[in-house]
Write a protein that holds these residues in place. Structure first.
Motif, PDB file in Angstrom:
ATOM      1  N   TYR A  23       0.839  -1.203   0.000  1.00  0.00           N
ATOM      2  CA  TYR A  23       0.000   0.000   0.000  1.00  0.00           C
ATOM      3  C   TYR A  23       0.876   1.257   0.000  1.00  0.00           C
ATOM      4  N   GLY A  25       2.296   2.175  -3.212  1.00  0.00           N
ATOM      5  CA  GLY A  25       1.337   2.571  -4.249  1.00  0.00           C
ATOM      6  C   GLY A  25       0.809   1.410  -5.078  1.00  0.00           C
ATOM      7  N   PHE A  73      -1.746  -0.577  -4.943  1.00  0.00           N
ATOM      8  CA  PHE A  73      -3.012  -0.728  -4.238  1.00  0.00           C
ATOM      9  C   PHE A  73      -3.745  -2.019  -4.605  1.00  0.00           C
ATOM     10  N   ALA A  89      -9.168   1.369   2.134  1.00  0.00           N
ATOM     11  CA  ALA A  89      -8.259   2.431   1.694  1.00  0.00           C
ATOM     12  C   ALA A  89      -7.686   2.128   0.319  1.00  0.00           C
ATOM     13  N   ALA A  90      -7.344   0.866   0.064  1.00  0.00           N
ATOM     14  CA  ALA A  90      -6.806   0.484  -1.248  1.00  0.00           C
ATOM     15  C   ALA A  90      -7.852   0.705  -2.342  1.00  0.00           C
ATOM     16  N   TYR A  99     -10.314   2.809  -2.232  1.00  0.00           N
ATOM     17  CA  TYR A  99     -10.454   4.265  -2.340  1.00  0.00           C
ATOM     18  C   TYR A  99      -9.365   4.832  -3.248  1.00  0.00           C
ATOM     19  N   LYS A 100      -8.133   4.415  -2.997  1.00  0.00           N
ATOM     20  CA  LYS A 100      -6.995   4.917  -3.777  1.00  0.00           C
ATOM     21  C   LYS A 100      -7.066   4.482  -5.236  1.00  0.00           C
ATOM     22  N   MET A 101      -7.762   3.373  -5.514  1.00  0.00           N
ATOM     23  CA  MET A 101      -7.938   2.921  -6.899  1.00  0.00           C
ATOM     24  C   MET A 101      -9.153   3.578  -7.559  1.00  0.00           C
ATOM     25  N   ARG A 116     -14.675   4.241  -4.940  1.00  0.00           N
ATOM     26  CA  ARG A 116     -15.138   4.859  -3.697  1.00  0.00           C
ATOM     27  C   ARG A 116     -16.334   4.147  -3.069  1.00  0.00           C
ATOM     28  N   GLN A 172      -9.448  11.838   3.949  1.00  0.00           N
ATOM     29  CA  GLN A 172      -9.189  10.806   2.955  1.00  0.00           C
ATOM     30  C   GLN A 172      -8.324   9.737   3.609  1.00  0.00           C
ATOM     31  N   GLY A 175      -1.876   8.042   3.185  1.00  0.00           N
ATOM     32  CA  GLY A 175      -0.988   7.496   2.175  1.00  0.00           C
ATOM     33  C   GLY A 175      -0.108   6.387   2.711  1.00  0.00           C
ATOM     34  N   ASP A 176       0.076   6.347   4.023  1.00  0.00           N
ATOM     35  CA  ASP A 176       0.947   5.355   4.635  1.00  0.00           C
ATOM     36  C   ASP A 176       0.267   4.810   5.888  1.00  0.00           C
TER      37      ASP A 176
END
Length: 119
Positions: A26, A29, A31, A60-61, A63-65, A68, A100, A103-104
């Motif tokens: 994660y 990046g 994801f 979260a993964a 979401y990042k892709m 939503r 949101q 990131g980590d």
């Protein structure tokens, strides 16, 4: 992490190896791969109290892709299943669009390994 998971699949450390691997993916990046490993954790360790972090990571993964709606399902599940956790508190903020996903996850949840077995 991969070596420990492969070579010591019965070890009490394997849960945290999976978690460390997925959180590393994660943070890098990746994801899609992180989501796959978080899902393995959820499937393999469904009753472990620390599995809330895997549910959060999965959301979260997604979401990042850009997925939503799928992410919201995971965050809602965390709030329902693990209401008194840090993951639930952060999930509520994300659902309410006040934050949101981080990131980590290592930074967001620094105590991720506090329940690891002691050597």
């Amino acid at each position: 992490f991969d070596d420990l998971i492969r070579d010591y699949s019965k070890s009490p450390w394997v849960f945290h190896s999976y978690l460390g691997r997925s959180m590393s993916l994660y943070a890098a990046g990746d994801f899609k791969q992180a989501a796959l490993v978080f899902n393995q954790i959820i499937d393999r360790f469904p009753k472990k109290k620390e599995v809330a972090l895997a549910w959060f990571g999965q959301g979260a993964a997604f979401y990042k892709m850009g997925q939503r709606q799928d992410a919201k399902l995971f965050f809602s599940e965390i709030v329902n299943r693990f209401p008194k956790t840090d993951e639930a508190a952060l999930s509520k903020k994300i659902i309410e669009k006040k934050r949101q996903p981080p990131g980590d996850l290592f930074v967001a949840f620094p105590g991720w390994a506090k329940y690891a077995p002691q050597p």
